[in-house]
Design an enzyme around this catalytic site. Structure first.
Site, PDB file in Angstrom:
ATOM      1  N   LYS A   1      24.546  -6.678  -0.666  1.00  0.00           N
ATOM      2  CA  LYS A   1      25.951  -7.019  -0.910  1.00  0.00           C
ATOM      3  C   LYS A   1      26.857  -6.523   0.208  1.00  0.00           C
ATOM      4  O   LYS A   1      28.081  -6.610   0.103  1.00  0.00           O
ATOM      5  CB  LYS A   1      26.403  -6.423  -2.244  1.00  0.00           C
ATOM      6  CG  LYS A   1      25.568  -6.880  -3.439  1.00  0.00           C
ATOM      7  CD  LYS A   1      25.987  -6.160  -4.705  1.00  0.00           C
ATOM      8  CE  LYS A   1      25.105  -6.538  -5.887  1.00  0.00           C
ATOM      9  NZ  LYS A   1      25.445  -5.786  -7.115  1.00  0.00           N
TER      10      LYS A   1
ATOM     11  N   ARG B   1       0.809  -1.215   0.000  1.00  0.00           N
ATOM     12  CA  ARG B   1       0.000   0.000   0.000  1.00  0.00           C
ATOM     13  C   ARG B   1       0.842   1.265   0.000  1.00  0.00           C
ATOM     14  O   ARG B   1       0.610   2.182  -0.776  1.00  0.00           O
ATOM     15  CB  ARG B   1      -0.937   0.021   1.218  1.00  0.00           C
ATOM     16  CG  ARG B   1      -2.046  -1.003   1.159  1.00  0.00           C
ATOM     17  CD  ARG B   1      -2.655  -1.209   2.545  1.00  0.00           C
ATOM     18  NE  ARG B   1      -3.663  -2.263   2.523  1.00  0.00           N
ATOM     19  CZ  ARG B   1      -3.369  -3.565   2.510  1.00  0.00           C
ATOM     20  NH1 ARG B   1      -2.103  -3.955   2.511  1.00  0.00           N
ATOM     21  NH2 ARG B   1      -4.332  -4.462   2.485  1.00  0.00           N
ATOM     22  N   THR B   2       1.826   1.324   0.892  1.00  0.00           N
ATOM     23  CA  THR B   2       2.592   2.564   1.037  1.00  0.00           C
ATOM     24  C   THR B   2       3.432   2.842  -0.202  1.00  0.00           C
ATOM     25  O   THR B   2       3.461   3.973  -0.705  1.00  0.00           O
ATOM     26  CB  THR B   2       3.481   2.498   2.290  1.00  0.00           C
ATOM     27  OG1 THR B   2       2.666   2.216   3.430  1.00  0.00           O
ATOM     28  CG2 THR B   2       4.189   3.826   2.515  1.00  0.00           C
TER      29      THR B   2
ATOM     30  N   ARG C   1      11.548   3.722   3.599  1.00  0.00           N
ATOM     31  CA  ARG C   1      10.945   2.770   4.543  1.00  0.00           C
ATOM     32  C   ARG C   1      12.036   1.818   4.987  1.00  0.00           C
ATOM     33  O   ARG C   1      12.795   1.299   4.153  1.00  0.00           O
ATOM     34  CB  ARG C   1       9.811   2.003   3.864  1.00  0.00           C
ATOM     35  CG  ARG C   1       9.007   1.077   4.792  1.00  0.00           C
ATOM     36  CD  ARG C   1       7.953   0.354   3.964  1.00  0.00           C
ATOM     37  NE  ARG C   1       7.035  -0.463   4.735  1.00  0.00           N
ATOM     38  CZ  ARG C   1       5.845  -0.049   5.171  1.00  0.00           C
ATOM     39  NH1 ARG C   1       5.454   1.199   4.928  1.00  0.00           N
ATOM     40  NH2 ARG C   1       5.058  -0.870   5.839  1.00  0.00           N
TER      41      ARG C   1
END
Length: 337
Positions: free
Chosen positions: A102, A74-75, A124
């Site tokens: 990595k 959603r975000t 996020r």
């Protein structure tokens, strides 16, 4: 379409003083007028998003990077749609395919993103404070799309926008938050959504109650100016808004609840339990929902009380507003230099 400006300008300081922050890392510490300013700035975008032609060129020529180090549906989609509807070039970066896998440090990733001269970065991350760390290393505005158990500010804003819109649709005028009785129930301990909602709603004058099993209630939660409950039925008494949260099992280590069945018995929102709230009480959930655990389908899908899909709609508008406001200085908008 040009950038919208509120018709209630008298409520705010002039120009950039209405929202003087470069970044949006959280809602804690924001003034009531700053929160209301962002809500008001979202209203024209709500209207635009309901039109057949949903595009403005406010951010034409700007580049927005959505750097998601944690999974999201959603975000991420909401921020991507928001940026594109404003006319920006939007690039999504997923941690699973990034150099973080990595061994690159978060600081080096921040420096790399900064060297690409993005005009705004949406981040996020699973660790609390990680977004603030990146914000200190880059030259452009940073928007927090959720960091660990800290905050999820645009979720708090979209929830406030949803509540205000629903109450205005009933004919209530002015700012409806003063004295509004809101219950937030579920996994309060692990919920950044709960924290951002608490900061926003208490700042705007709401009476916020939080309800959770003892193991999922943060210590000293009263310091956030909320009233804690362990008895959901008692918390619901006279509530105007009921906001349910999912159990964040991915953040739990150990046994926090006896079983999903027992949790539903004590903390699940059923139609029978909702009857304890005020007449016409509104129901919310940030998603994703665990139907049949924290909320029953006949509540979540109840058109007369459920605002769950409206929350998703308001998410696009509030993120458009935040991207617009935070990039005004770089764009040389009058009064924001």
């Amino acid at each position: 379409m040009t950038a919208p400006h509120s018709s209630s300008a008298a409520r705010y300081p002039a120009g950039g003083a209405a929202f003087p922050h470069r970044d949006l890392l959280g809602l804690a510490g924001l003034a009531p007028h700053e929160l209301l300013y962002l809500l008001d700035q979202a209203e024209p975008w709500v209207a635009l998003n309901r039109q057949p032609h949903k595009r403005a060129e406010v951010l034409a020529g700007l580049t927005i990077i959505n750097a998601f180090f944690e999974n999201s549906t959603r975000t991420l989609l909401s921020f991507e749609i928001a940026g594109k509807r404003l006319g920006a070039d939007v690039v999504n970066m997923h941690a699973a395919t990034s150099s973080v896998k990595k061994g690159e440090t978060l600081i080096d990733t921040a420096l790399t993103l900064n060297a690409m001269r993005a005009d705004a970065i949406v981040i996020r991350h699973a660790s609390s404070g990680a977004v603030g760390l990146i914000a200190d290393k880059v030259d452009c505005p940073v928007l927090n799309a959720g960091d660990g158990q800290h905050e999820h500010p645009t979720q708090g804003l979209l929830d406030a926008l949803t509540i205000r819109g629903a109450l205005r649709a009933r004919g209530e005028t002015g700012e409806p938050f003063a004295g509004l009785r809101v219950v937030i129930c579920g996994d309060i301990l692990h919920s950044r959504v709960a924290r951002s909602n608490i900061h926003a709603l208490t700042t705007l004058g709401a009476d916020v109650r939080v309800c959770a099993p003892p193991a999922l209630m943060p210590a000293e939660i009263e310091q956030l100016k909320v009233t804690p409950y362990h008895d959901f039925d008692a918390a619901l008494a006279g509530a105007d808004v009921v906001m349910m949260l999912r159990l964040q099992l991915e953040r739990m280590q150990g046994q926090f609840v006896p079983s999903p069945r027992e949790y539903r018995h004590l903390y699940g929102l059923t139609l029978e339990r909702l009857a304890r709230a005020a007449p016409g009480a509104l129901v919310m959930h940030p998603g994703p929902m665990n139907r049949g655990i924290e909320i029953d389908s006949n509540v979540a899908d109840h058109a007369a009380v459920s605002l769950i899909t409206t929350q998703v709609e308001m998410g696009v508008a509030i993120r458009m507003a935040c991207l617009d406001v935070l990039t005004r200085r770089a764009r040389g908008v009058e009064g924001w230099a």
